[in-house]
Design an enzyme around this catalytic site. Structure first.
Site, PDB file in Angstrom:
ATOM      1  CG  MET A  30      -1.722  -1.206   0.997  1.00 63.26           C
ATOM      2  SD  MET A  30      -3.400  -0.918   2.136  1.00 63.26           S
ATOM      3  CE  MET A  30      -2.840  -0.733   3.445  1.00 63.26           C
ATOM      4  N   GLY A  36      10.894  -2.892   5.390  1.00 66.24           N
ATOM      5  CA  GLY A  36      10.186  -4.193   5.371  1.00 66.24           C
ATOM      6  C   GLY A  36       9.699  -4.681   3.874  1.00 66.24           C
ATOM      7  CG  HIS A  37       6.684  -1.905   2.077  1.00 66.75           C
ATOM      8  ND1 HIS A  37       6.641  -0.789   2.650  1.00 66.75           N
ATOM      9  CD2 HIS A  37       5.641  -2.628   2.094  1.00 66.75           C
ATOM     10  CE1 HIS A  37       5.578  -0.505   3.170  1.00 66.75           C
ATOM     11  NE2 HIS A  37       4.939  -1.827   2.907  1.00 66.75           N
ATOM     12  CD  GLN A 153      -2.236  -8.783   4.550  1.00 70.71           C
ATOM     13  OE1 GLN A 153      -3.091  -7.895   4.621  1.00 70.71           O
ATOM     14  NE2 GLN A 153      -0.972  -8.570   4.183  1.00 70.71           N
TER      15      GLN A 153
END
Ligand code: AMP
Length: 283
Positions: A30, A36-37, A153
């Protein structure tokens, strides 16, 4: 790096690569990208010839209008970061592309969403599943990368992929933390320095709890102490659970052979943060 804003042009680009026998990896995000991404991206780059990142703030997974409105958005900066880190293509759709019409179908996960994020964010996982299914259909990647940061998730998406027969293989990447232990999150951008200092107690609490459990303390006691520890340090816990890292079923006897995850959500001021720790390592 190629930037696509519609599904057809992305599809043409991908089929050209597929014709050449190249493998593809998808990293859904997002935006408001952080290390982290990038850890997901670097894993994807290692395992695939072509890596596509999507940057899309998905409205249907927000159950709180204010949270959606305040979610950090920095497209130009995100594109720069992705290009610098070797991403091959970015998919940046807008709402009209992703939701031509409001969906009438609903995706539910039964007991798996009766706790934690599913319990406290009604409708959240319907929105997550919807957008991930749309992205998997648009990209049809060989592999897709998700973070252990959002453990529930990941497990629900894994289940959806199985139930609906998507061919994509899923990867779960360990949580990337700041030196203080705070799990990286786009929402950290909204914390003041003082709030960040308080937020580090979330991971401290998880680590303390893991040690207590490993030395034989009962879960009820660990739970009570964990909640108190957060409150004493200026955080407002929403939940603290010990669940199976496979089925998400609540665990009371944590050493019965199942992989157990300690999962927490807590407010630091107005910002809601989540974190987790799997006893004995990652997934
Ligand atoms: P988001 O942009 O927050 O939706 O996150 C996109 C993906 O990055 C999700 O699969 C997250 O679980 C993952 N992710 C977010 N934060 C981290 C982190 N600190 N370490 C590893 N993965 C993360």
């Amino acid at each position: 790096m190629e930037v696509f804003r519609d599904i057809d042009s992305l599809g043409n680009y991908l089929s050209a690569h597929r014709c050449q026998g190249r493998s593809t990896g998808l990293v859904p995000t997002m935006g408001a990208l952080h290390q982290g991404h990038l850890s997901l991206l670097s894993n994807a780059l290692e395992e695939n010839d072509i890596v596509i990142c999507s940057v899309y703030v998905n409205p249907t997974q927000f159950n709180n209008a204010e949270d959606l409105e305040n979610y950090p958005r920095q497209e130009a900066e995100d594109l720069r970061i992705l290009e610098q880190n070797g991403c091959h293509a970015v998919f940046v759709p807008d709402d009209e592309i992703m939701y031509v019409e409001d969906p009438v179908i609903r995706i539910g996960f039964g007991d798996m969403e009766g706790i934690m994020e599913g319990e406290f964010r009604p409708g959240h996982f319907n929105g997550v599943a919807m957008v991930v299914a749309k992205l998997l259909n648009a990209v049809n990647p060989d592999r897709a990368y998700f973070g252990q940061k959002d453990l529930q998730q990941f497990l629900l998406i894994e289940r959806m992929v199985k139930d609906l027969g998507f061919r994509t293989k899923l990867r779960c990447i360990p949580i990337y933390r700041e030196e203080t232990g705070l799990a990286m999150s786009s929402r950290n951008l909204r914390l003041s320095q003082e709030e960040k200092n308080r937020a580090v107690n979330i991971y401290k609490m998880l680590s303390r709890s893991a040690k207590m459990l490993e030395s034989g303390e009962r879960w009820e006691e660990v739970h009570k102490e964990g909640i108190n520890f957060l409150r004493e340090n200026g955080l407002e816990p929403e939940y603290f659970e010990a669940v199976s890292a496979q089925t998400l079923a609540r665990q009371t006897n944590v050493f019965d052979g199942n992989r157990v995850a300690l999962c927490v959500a807590a407010y630091v001021g107005k910002i809601r943060l989540i974190d987790n720790l799997i006893l004995g390592g990652s997934l």
